[in-house]
Design an enzyme around this catalytic site. Structure first.
Site, PDB file in Angstrom:
ATOM      1  N   ASP A 140      22.783  12.567  15.606  1.00  0.00           N
ATOM      2  CA  ASP A 140      23.397  12.729  16.921  1.00  0.00           C
ATOM      3  C   ASP A 140      22.636  12.180  18.119  1.00  0.00           C
ATOM      4  OD1 ASP A 140      25.517  13.600  18.572  1.00  0.00           O
ATOM      5  OD2 ASP A 140      24.369  15.363  19.118  1.00  0.00           O
ATOM      6  N   CYS A 198      51.529   7.203  14.674  1.00  0.00           N
ATOM      7  CA  CYS A 198      51.195   8.515  15.262  1.00  0.00           C
ATOM      8  C   CYS A 198      50.377   8.322  16.534  1.00  0.00           C
ATOM      9  CB  CYS A 198      50.387   9.339  14.253  1.00  0.00           C
ATOM     10  SG  CYS A 198      49.782  10.911  14.913  1.00  0.00           S
ATOM     11  N   CYS A 201      47.252  12.712  19.249  1.00  0.00           N
ATOM     12  CA  CYS A 201      46.040  13.049  20.018  1.00  0.00           C
ATOM     13  C   CYS A 201      46.106  12.473  21.429  1.00  0.00           C
ATOM     14  CB  CYS A 201      44.784  12.576  19.289  1.00  0.00           C
ATOM     15  SG  CYS A 201      44.834  10.836  18.831  1.00  0.00           S
ATOM     16  N   CYS A 205      46.047  15.448  24.354  1.00  0.00           N
ATOM     17  CA  CYS A 205      44.754  15.697  25.014  1.00  0.00           C
ATOM     18  C   CYS A 205      45.029  16.332  26.380  1.00  0.00           C
ATOM     19  CB  CYS A 205      43.979  14.385  25.170  1.00  0.00           C
ATOM     20  SG  CYS A 205      42.481  14.613  26.154  1.00  0.00           S
ATOM     21  N   CYS A 248      35.803  20.824  23.172  1.00  0.00           N
ATOM     22  CA  CYS A 248      37.261  20.842  23.004  1.00  0.00           C
ATOM     23  C   CYS A 248      37.570  20.274  21.630  1.00  0.00           C
ATOM     24  CB  CYS A 248      37.910  19.974  24.086  1.00  0.00           C
ATOM     25  SG  CYS A 248      39.701  19.837  23.922  1.00  0.00           S
ATOM     26  N   CYS A 251      42.056  17.198  20.068  1.00  0.00           N
ATOM     27  CA  CYS A 251      42.429  15.937  19.404  1.00  0.00           C
ATOM     28  C   CYS A 251      42.200  15.998  17.899  1.00  0.00           C
ATOM     29  CB  CYS A 251      41.704  14.748  20.035  1.00  0.00           C
ATOM     30  SG  CYS A 251      39.920  14.724  19.802  1.00  0.00           S
TER      31      CYS A 251
HETATM   32  C1  B12 Z   1      28.507  10.332  23.469  1.00  0.00           C
HETATM   33  C2  B12 Z   1      29.157  11.235  22.462  1.00  0.00           C
HETATM   34  C3  B12 Z   1      30.199  12.043  22.881  1.00  0.00           C
HETATM   35  C4  B12 Z   1      30.834  11.903  24.259  1.00  0.00           C
HETATM   36  C5  B12 Z   1      31.737  10.664  24.259  1.00  0.00           C
HETATM   37  C6  B12 Z   1      32.732  10.653  23.102  1.00  0.00           C
HETATM   38  C7  B12 Z   1      33.113   9.292  22.602  1.00  0.00           C
HETATM   39  N1  B12 Z   1      34.293   9.215  22.021  1.00  0.00           N
HETATM   40  O1  B12 Z   1      32.352   8.347  22.718  1.00  0.00           O
HETATM   41  C8  B12 Z   1      31.571  13.262  24.412  1.00  0.00           C
HETATM   42  C9  B12 Z   1      30.650  14.256  25.109  1.00  0.00           C
HETATM   43  C10 B12 Z   1      32.884  13.212  25.174  1.00  0.00           C
HETATM   44  C11 B12 Z   1      31.723  13.665  22.954  1.00  0.00           C
HETATM   45  C12 B12 Z   1      32.692  14.532  22.509  1.00  0.00           C
HETATM   46  C13 B12 Z   1      32.825  14.909  21.177  1.00  0.00           C
HETATM   47  N2  B12 Z   1      31.984  14.665  20.167  1.00  0.00           N
HETATM   48 CO1  B12 Z   1      30.526  13.407  20.333  1.00  0.00          CO
HETATM   49  N3  B12 Z   1      29.165  12.134  20.270  1.00  0.00           N
HETATM   50  C14 B12 Z   1      28.698  11.267  21.117  1.00  0.00           C
HETATM   51  C15 B12 Z   1      27.605  10.390  20.510  1.00  0.00           C
HETATM   52  C16 B12 Z   1      26.236  10.884  20.988  1.00  0.00           C
HETATM   53  C17 B12 Z   1      27.768   8.895  20.800  1.00  0.00           C
HETATM   54  C18 B12 Z   1      29.220   8.384  20.609  1.00  0.00           C
HETATM   55  C19 B12 Z   1      29.367   6.948  21.040  1.00  0.00           C
HETATM   56  O2  B12 Z   1      28.658   6.076  20.569  1.00  0.00           O
HETATM   57  N4  B12 Z   1      30.269   6.678  21.969  1.00  0.00           N
HETATM   58  C20 B12 Z   1      30.472   5.338  22.470  1.00  0.00           C
HETATM   59  C21 B12 Z   1      31.909   4.936  22.221  1.00  0.00           C
HETATM   60  C22 B12 Z   1      32.107   3.449  22.506  1.00  0.00           C
HETATM   61  O3  B12 Z   1      32.114   5.126  20.860  1.00  0.00           O
HETATM   62  P1  B12 Z   1      33.386   5.862  20.277  1.00  0.00           P
HETATM   63  O4  B12 Z   1      34.206   6.479  21.331  1.00  0.00           O
HETATM   64  O5  B12 Z   1      32.925   6.690  19.124  1.00  0.00           O
HETATM   65  O6  B12 Z   1      34.212   4.601  19.821  1.00  0.00           O
HETATM   66  C23 B12 Z   1      34.024   3.996  18.585  1.00  0.00           C
HETATM   67  C24 B12 Z   1      35.386   3.641  17.982  1.00  0.00           C
HETATM   68  O7  B12 Z   1      36.446   4.285  18.681  1.00  0.00           O
HETATM   69  C25 B12 Z   1      35.441   2.170  17.993  1.00  0.00           C
HETATM   70  N5  B12 Z   1      36.306   1.606  18.966  1.00  0.00           N
HETATM   71  C26 B12 Z   1      36.167   1.634  20.283  1.00  0.00           C
HETATM   72  N6  B12 Z   1      37.138   0.914  20.862  1.00  0.00           N
HETATM   73  C27 B12 Z   1      37.919   0.441  19.875  1.00  0.00           C
HETATM   74  C28 B12 Z   1      39.062  -0.322  19.931  1.00  0.00           C
HETATM   75  C29 B12 Z   1      39.677  -0.658  18.734  1.00  0.00           C
HETATM   76  C30 B12 Z   1      40.907  -1.465  18.820  1.00  0.00           C
HETATM   77  C31 B12 Z   1      39.136  -0.202  17.503  1.00  0.00           C
HETATM   78  C32 B12 Z   1      39.790  -0.523  16.213  1.00  0.00           C
HETATM   79  C33 B12 Z   1      37.967   0.588  17.467  1.00  0.00           C
HETATM   80  C34 B12 Z   1      37.394   0.882  18.665  1.00  0.00           C
HETATM   81  O8  B12 Z   1      34.135   1.685  18.268  1.00  0.00           O
HETATM   82  C35 B12 Z   1      33.359   2.658  18.933  1.00  0.00           C
HETATM   83  C36 B12 Z   1      31.900   2.565  18.566  1.00  0.00           C
HETATM   84  O9  B12 Z   1      31.681   2.890  17.212  1.00  0.00           O
HETATM   85  C37 B12 Z   1      27.820  10.652  18.971  1.00  0.00           C
HETATM   86  C38 B12 Z   1      26.537  10.659  18.129  1.00  0.00           C
HETATM   87  C39 B12 Z   1      26.019   9.251  17.911  1.00  0.00           C
HETATM   88  N7  B12 Z   1      24.739   9.072  18.102  1.00  0.00           N
HETATM   89  O10 B12 Z   1      26.791   8.375  17.576  1.00  0.00           O
HETATM   90  C40 B12 Z   1      28.514  12.035  18.941  1.00  0.00           C
HETATM   91  C41 B12 Z   1      29.664  12.248  17.905  1.00  0.00           C
HETATM   92  C42 B12 Z   1      30.538  11.028  17.952  1.00  0.00           C
HETATM   93  N8  B12 Z   1      30.385  13.394  18.449  1.00  0.00           N
HETATM   94  C43 B12 Z   1      30.833  14.182  17.546  1.00  0.00           C
HETATM   95  C44 B12 Z   1      31.661  15.310  17.830  1.00  0.00           C
HETATM   96  C45 B12 Z   1      31.841  16.313  16.701  1.00  0.00           C
HETATM   97  C46 B12 Z   1      32.267  15.458  19.086  1.00  0.00           C
HETATM   98  C47 B12 Z   1      33.355  16.460  19.487  1.00  0.00           C
HETATM   99  C48 B12 Z   1      34.378  16.786  18.397  1.00  0.00           C
HETATM  100  C49 B12 Z   1      32.649  17.751  19.980  1.00  0.00           C
HETATM  101  C50 B12 Z   1      33.577  18.796  20.573  1.00  0.00           C
HETATM  102  N9  B12 Z   1      34.302  19.550  19.777  1.00  0.00           N
HETATM  103  O11 B12 Z   1      33.634  18.963  21.764  1.00  0.00           O
HETATM  104  C51 B12 Z   1      33.993  15.729  20.699  1.00  0.00           C
HETATM  105  C52 B12 Z   1      35.133  14.784  20.262  1.00  0.00           C
HETATM  106  C53 B12 Z   1      35.707  13.962  21.399  1.00  0.00           C
HETATM  107  C54 B12 Z   1      36.180  12.576  20.929  1.00  0.00           C
HETATM  108  N10 B12 Z   1      37.455  12.427  20.634  1.00  0.00           N
HETATM  109  O12 B12 Z   1      35.331  11.668  20.812  1.00  0.00           O
HETATM  110  C55 B12 Z   1      30.481  13.719  16.144  1.00  0.00           C
HETATM  111  C56 B12 Z   1      31.730  13.054  15.517  1.00  0.00           C
HETATM  112  C57 B12 Z   1      31.928  13.242  14.023  1.00  0.00           C
HETATM  113  C58 B12 Z   1      33.189  12.530  13.567  1.00  0.00           C
HETATM  114  N11 B12 Z   1      33.853  13.081  12.558  1.00  0.00           N
HETATM  115  O13 B12 Z   1      33.597  11.523  14.120  1.00  0.00           O
HETATM  116  C59 B12 Z   1      29.302  12.719  16.437  1.00  0.00           C
HETATM  117  C60 B12 Z   1      29.182  11.546  15.461  1.00  0.00           C
HETATM  118  C61 B12 Z   1      28.007  13.593  16.412  1.00  0.00           C
HETATM  119  C62 B12 Z   1      27.519  13.885  14.994  1.00  0.00           C
HETATM  120  N12 B12 Z   1      26.287  13.518  14.679  1.00  0.00           N
HETATM  121  O14 B12 Z   1      28.197  14.410  14.180  1.00  0.00           O
HETATM  122  N13 B12 Z   1      30.837  13.021  22.173  1.00  0.00           N
HETATM  123  S1  SF4 Z   2      43.643  10.267  15.250  1.00  0.00           S
HETATM  124 FE1  SF4 Z   2      45.308  10.689  16.698  1.00  0.00          FE
HETATM  125  S2  SF4 Z   2      46.843   9.062  16.347  1.00  0.00           S
HETATM  126 FE2  SF4 Z   2      45.446   9.065  14.553  1.00  0.00          FE
HETATM  127  S3  SF4 Z   2      46.493  10.360  13.019  1.00  0.00           S
HETATM  128 FE3  SF4 Z   2      45.048  11.696  14.186  1.00  0.00          FE
HETATM  129  S4  SF4 Z   2      46.308  12.579  15.881  1.00  0.00           S
HETATM  130 FE4  SF4 Z   2      47.478  10.823  15.030  1.00  0.00          FE
END
Ligand code: B12
Ligand code: SF4
Length: 357
Positions: A140, A198, A201, A205, A248, A251
Site C-alpha cells: 500500500d 454495466c 458503480c 457513487c 466508502c 462502488c
Molecule cells: C491513492 C489510493 C487511493 C485514493 C485514490 C484511489 C484511486 N482510484 O486511485 C483513494 C484515497 C480515493 C483510495 C480509495 C480506496 N482505496 Co486505495 N489506494 C491508493 C493507492 C495508495 C494508490 C492508487 C493509485 O495508484 N492511484 C492512481 C490511479 C491512476 O490509479 P487507479 O485509479 O488505481 O487507476 C488504475 C486503473 O484504473 C488504470 N486506468 C486508469 N485509467 C484508465 C483508463 C482505461 C481506459 C483503462 C483500461 C485503465 C485505466 O490504470 C491505473 C493505474 O494502475 C493504492 C496502493 C498502491 N500503492 O497502489 C491503494 C489501493 C488501490 N486502495 C485500495 C482500497 C481497498 C481502497 C478503497 C476500497 C478503500 C475504502 N473502502 O475506502 C477505496 C476504493 C476507491 C476506488 N474506487 O479506487 C486497495 C485496492 C485493492 C483492489 N482490489 O483493487 C489498494 C491496492 C491498497 C492495497 N494495498 O490493497 N485509494
Molecule cells: S466495476 Fe463498476 S461497471 Fe464494472 S462490473 Fe463492477 S459495478 Fe459494473
C-alpha cells in the site's frame, strides 16, 4: 535446489504459490517489473490533478511503475491477494440507518499493513533460502502501482470503478508485492473488459467520483475526503456523504462481481468495538483517550481524533434532526479544533434549522 535452469525456476514458482497459500494469501502471481500502460494512466490521472492533496502520489510518480529504481536489480514483481471481507450482511442495513456510522469494511479490524508486510517478508525469506537473491516486500504505502502489477500477474482485471476484480472472488481484498531479482516464470494476465455495458458503480457513487470509466477523481471520493484530506471537507460534498464516516464501499457493494466475494477467515479482520454497527453519536462522544484506546492497531487511528470528530459531525449533520444530536454536537464543540468545529457548526445549523421549521 539451484535456480540455474528453467525447470528449477518453474518448480520454485509453484512452490512460492504453495507457500503463499500456507501464509493465508488467496492468490499469488508473477509479472515482469515494468508497466508502461499503467504508468501512462497514472501520468494522465496526475495531470488532471485527481490526486488532490495526496502529494506523495505525484512526488514519487517515476518510481511507481519502475521497480528497479525502488529496489535495484528487480526484474519480477510477485503480487499477492489477501481477502478482507468479514461479512457483508450489515453493510446495507447500516447504510440505510442514517443514525448509524458506516465504516468501510477494510478498516473494521486490525490494520492490514503490518500483517501483510510480515507475511510477505516470511515468503521472501523462504525464497531467499532456496534461491538466494534480493527481495523486498511492499504493501500500500510504497510507491508501487499495485493494481497495475497485480493485473499483469493474472490476479484479476481492473473494473470501471478502478478496483482490481477477480472473476472468482470479486474485489474485497488487499494487495501486496515482493520485488525480486530472481528470473521467475511470468503468469499470464486474465482477460480484461469484464464490465461489459454495466456502469453501476459510476451511477451509484454517492459523490460522482468515478468521473469516467476507470477514472476516480479522488478529490470527490469519500475515501479521500474522510481519510486522506487533512483540512475542511468541501461543503457541497458533505450532504452527499450520508453516514459514511471512514472510507466508502459503495462502488464495491453495487458491483455484480462481488457476489463471488470470499469471506475472510482472518480473525484479525473481524470487526472490533462493534464498529460495524454503532451509532454516530456514540462514536462522536468518545473522548480522545477512548478514540486512542479503541482504535489501537486499527487503520482508523491514522486520521487522529480531530478528523474523526470532523467526519462524524458530517454524518450527524446528515442524520434526521434531533435534540439529542444538538446536545452531542454542543458537548464536543469546545474540544474541537477550528477545522473540526467548523463542521460541528455546519451540523448544528442543519439540525437547528430543521427543528425550528
Ligand atoms: C491513492 C489510493 C487511493 C485514493 C485514490 C484511489 C484511486 N482510484 O486511485 C483513494 C484515497 C480515493 C483510495 C480509495 C480506496 N482505496 Co486505495 N489506494 C491508493 C493507492 C495508495 C494508490 C492508487 C493509485 O495508484 N492511484 C492512481 C490511479 C491512476 O490509479 P487507479 O485509479 O488505481 O487507476 C488504475 C486503473 O484504473 C488504470 N486506468 C486508469 N485509467 C484508465 C483508463 C482505461 C481506459 C483503462 C483500461 C485503465 C485505466 O490504470 C491505473 C493505474 O494502475 C493504492 C496502493 C498502491 N500503492 O497502489 C491503494 C489501493 C488501490 N486502495 C485500495 C482500497 C481497498 C481502497 C478503497 C476500497 C478503500 C475504502 N473502502 O475506502 C477505496 C476504493 C476507491 C476506488 N474506487 O479506487 C486497495 C485496492 C485493492 C483492489 N482490489 O483493487 C489498494 C491496492 C491498497 C492495497 N494495498 O490493497 N485509494
Ligand atoms: S466495476 Fe463498476 S461497471 Fe464494472 S462490473 Fe463492477 S459495478 Fe459494473
Amino acid at each position: 535446489m539451484t535456480t540455474s535452469s528453467s525447470t528449477d525456476l518453474d518448480t520454485l514458482a509453484q512452490q512460492i504459490k504453495v507457500w503463499g497459500q500456507e501464509l493465508g494469501f488467496a492468490h499469488i502471481g508473477i509479472s515482469p517489473a515494468s508497466n508502461e500502460v499503467h504508468a501512462k494512466h497514472l501520468q494522465n490521472w496526475l495531470a488532471k490533478e485527481y490526486h488532490g492533496e495526496m502529494s506523495y502520489m505525484a512526488e514519487r510518480e517515476g518510481l511507481r511503475a519502475a521497480p528497479n529504481e525502488l529496489h535495484s536489480g528487480t526484474i519480477r514483481v510477485i503480487s499477492a491477494r489477501l481477502d478482507y471481507l468479514p461479512d457483508s450482511e450489515r453493510c446495507e442495513t447500516v447504510l440505510n440507518s442514517p443514525n448509524k456510522a458506516y465504516i468501510s469494511r477494510y478498516a473494521l479490524g486490525r490494520d492490514y499493513h503490518k500483517l501483510i508486510r510480515k507475511r510477505l517478508s516470511q515468503l521472501a525469506e523462504k525464497i531467499s533460502t532456496v534461491a538466494g537473491g534480493s527481495h523486498r516486500a511492499f504493501v500500500d504505502s510504497a510507491p508501487v502501482l499495485e493494481r497495475g502489477f497485480a493485473e499483469q500477474a493474472g490476479l484479476g482485471w481492473i473494473g470501471k470503478n478502478s478496483m482490481l476484480i477477480n472473476s472468482k472472488a470479486g474485489s474485497w481484498f488487499f494487495l501486496g508485492e515482493i520485488y525480486t531479482d530472481v528470473p521467475l516464470p511470468i503468469d499470464p494476465p486474465q482477460e480484461t473488459g469484464h464490465c461489459g455495458s454495466c456502469r453501476a458503480c459510476l451511477d451509484d457513487c454517492p459523490t460522482g467520483a468515478i468521473v469516467a470509466p476507470y477514472q476516480v477523481d479522488a478529490r470527490r471520493c469519500i475515501s479521500y475526503l474522510t481519510i486522506e484530506l487533512k483540512d475542511s471537507i468541501p461543503e457541497e460534498l458533505r450532504p452527499l456523504m450520508g453516514n459514511r464516516v471512514f472510507g466508502c464501499d459503495d462502488c464495491q457493494l453495487v458491483c455484480p462481481w462481488n457476489k463471488f466475494a470470499q469471506i475472510t477467515d482472518e480473525t484479525d479482520f473481524s470487526p472490533r468495538h462493534q464498529l460495524d454497527n454503532s451509532e454516530l453519536i456514540t462514536l462522536f462522544l468518545w473522548t480522545e483517550q477512548a478514540f486512542l484506546d479503541n482504535t489501537a492497531g486499527s487503520a482508523i487511528r491514522r486520521i487522529g481524533y480531530q478528523r474523526w470528530l470532523r467526519n462524524l459531525a458530517v454524518g450527524i449533520g446528515n442524520a434526521p434532526a434531533s435534540t439529542e444530536a444538538i446536545k452531542a454536537l454542543e458537548t464536543q464543540r469546545p474540544i474541537a479544533d477550528n477545522m473540526a468545529r467548523e463542521h460541528i457548526d455546519w451540523a448544528l445549523a442543519k439540525h437547528k434549522n430543521a427543528i425550528n421549521k
